[in-house]
Motif scaffolding. Structure first.
Motif, short mmCIF file in Angstrom:
data_model
loop_
_atom_site.label_atom_id
_atom_site.label_comp_id
_atom_site.label_asym_id
_atom_site.label_seq_id
_atom_site.Cartn_x
_atom_site.Cartn_y
_atom_site.Cartn_z
N VAL A 53 5.62 -3.19 -7.54
CA VAL A 53 5.16 -3.85 -6.32
C VAL A 53 4.17 -2.99 -5.52
N LEU A 54 3.88 -1.81 -6.02
CA LEU A 54 2.93 -0.91 -5.36
C LEU A 54 1.52 -1.18 -5.88
N LYS A 55 0.55 -1.16 -4.97
CA LYS A 55 -0.85 -1.35 -5.37
C LYS A 55 -1.32 -0.17 -6.20
N ALA A 56 -2.45 -0.37 -6.90
CA ALA A 56 -2.96 0.64 -7.83
C ALA A 56 -3.23 1.97 -7.13
N ASP A 57 -3.68 1.94 -5.89
CA ASP A 57 -3.97 3.16 -5.15
C ASP A 57 -2.88 3.48 -4.12
N GLY A 58 -1.71 2.84 -4.28
CA GLY A 58 -0.63 3.03 -3.32
C GLY A 58 0.20 4.27 -3.60
N GLU A 59 1.15 4.55 -2.69
CA GLU A 59 2.01 5.71 -2.87
C GLU A 59 3.43 5.41 -2.40
N PHE A 60 4.36 6.07 -3.05
CA PHE A 60 5.78 5.97 -2.71
C PHE A 60 6.25 7.34 -2.25
N LEU A 61 6.79 7.40 -1.03
CA LEU A 61 7.32 8.64 -0.49
C LEU A 61 8.83 8.54 -0.41
N ASN A 62 9.50 9.41 -1.16
CA ASN A 62 10.94 9.37 -1.31
C ASN A 62 11.53 10.67 -0.77
N ALA A 63 12.21 10.61 0.37
CA ALA A 63 12.79 11.81 0.99
C ALA A 63 14.25 11.96 0.57
N ASP A 66 0.83 -1.21 0.00
CA ASP A 66 0.00 0.00 0.00
C ASP A 66 0.86 1.25 0.00
N THR A 67 1.99 1.18 0.70
CA THR A 67 2.88 2.32 0.83
C THR A 67 4.32 1.85 0.80
N ILE A 68 5.18 2.63 0.14
CA ILE A 68 6.62 2.37 0.13
C ILE A 68 7.33 3.66 0.51
N THR A 69 8.33 3.55 1.37
CA THR A 69 9.07 4.72 1.81
C THR A 69 10.57 4.51 1.59
N SER A 70 11.28 5.62 1.46
CA SER A 70 12.72 5.58 1.39
C SER A 70 13.27 6.95 1.77
N VAL A 71 14.28 6.95 2.63
CA VAL A 71 14.90 8.21 3.06
C VAL A 71 16.38 8.18 2.69
N ASN A 72 16.76 9.03 1.76
CA ASN A 72 18.16 9.20 1.38
C ASN A 72 18.86 7.92 0.92
N THR A 73 18.19 7.15 0.08
CA THR A 73 18.83 5.96 -0.48
C THR A 73 19.00 6.03 -2.00
N ILE A 74 18.24 6.87 -2.66
CA ILE A 74 18.22 6.87 -4.13
C ILE A 74 19.59 7.19 -4.72
N TYR A 75 20.43 7.86 -3.97
CA TYR A 75 21.78 8.20 -4.45
C TYR A 75 22.63 6.97 -4.74
N PHE A 76 22.27 5.84 -4.11
CA PHE A 76 23.12 4.65 -4.15
C PHE A 76 22.57 3.54 -5.04
N TRP A 77 21.40 3.72 -5.63
CA TRP A 77 20.83 2.67 -6.46
C TRP A 77 21.67 2.49 -7.71
N GLU A 78 21.94 1.26 -8.06
CA GLU A 78 22.77 0.97 -9.24
C GLU A 78 22.12 1.48 -10.52
N ASP A 79 20.81 1.30 -10.61
CA ASP A 79 20.06 1.74 -11.78
C ASP A 79 18.83 2.48 -11.26
N THR A 80 18.87 3.80 -11.27
CA THR A 80 17.82 4.60 -10.64
C THR A 80 16.46 4.36 -11.27
#
Length: 204
Positions: A140-150, A116-130
């Motif tokens: 993997v997020l549901k149709a009405d879900g949300e991703f919060l990226n800080a 339903d919800t996915i969160t991430s705080v200060n990790t996107i800098y390290f992803w091999e393939d953004t």
């Protein structure tokens, strides 16, 4: 001094050993506004499934669990941090309310439309393939879900010595463009720190 800065930077991307533990404690302090901003933006209940990407020592996991009372999942690349996070959240794990794994957000081992919800705080800098990471989150997020990226602003990150190697730096607008390429149709940028800290909220 340069090698020391690079070593510290690598610890933020993949915390390990005693230095990794110390770095995570530092991150808990300097990222407090971001953790609180993400959690305060969420409406959670015990029937929802929530995934935190890059859980570190489990500080954010604990905040999510306290707000929702369960069904919290976490993925991180560090075995040492899984041990630390498991200690911090042992009661939730024992109740079967928290599930921690080792892995890469670019290859999420979850079925489509799981969370339903996915969160991430200060990790996107390290992803091999953004872009691939964002596509996996979308999958993997549901149709009405949300991703919060800080994230911190690109300018703020560039002023620190330890981000010179091993970090991919983005403006919030650049992340928003990538999120749309990954399939997200609803992308909102929220300033939570005087132009230095942002939450990019992504929905399908």
């Amino acid at each position: 001094m340069r090698k020391l800065s690079e070593y510290i930077g690598s610890q933020f991307g993949n915390p390990r050993g005693i230095i990794g533990i110390i770095c995570c404690l530092i991150m808990n302090i300097i990222n407090k506004t971001m953790y609180n901003g993400v959690v305060d933006s969420l409406v959670l209940n015990k029937n929802m499934k929530v995934l935190d990407i890059g859980y570190g020592n489990g500080y954010m996991l604990n905040k999510l669990y306290k707000k929702s009372d369960g069904n919290i999942y976490g993925i991180d690349i560090s075995e040492d941090m899984k041990k630390e996070a498991s200690k911090k959240n042992h009661k939730a794990i024992a109740r079967g309310k928290m599930h921690l794994t080792i892995g890469d957000c670019c290859k999420l081992n979850y079925a489509d439309a799981t969370f339903d919800t996915i969160t991430s705080v200060n990790t996107i800098y390290f992803w091999e393939d953004t872009l691939k990471g964002l596509e996996e989150i979308y999958r993997v997020l549901k149709a009405d879900g949300e991703f919060l990226n800080a994230v911190y602003s690109k300018e703020w990150m560039q002023r620190t010595s330890y981000t010179k190697k091993g970090f991919k730096l983005f403006t919030p607008q650049e992340i928003a463009i990538l999120a749309k390429k990954a399939g997200f149709s609803k992308v909102e940028i929220k300033d939570i720190g005087h132009g230095n800290r942002y939450i990019i909220k992504c929905g399908k």
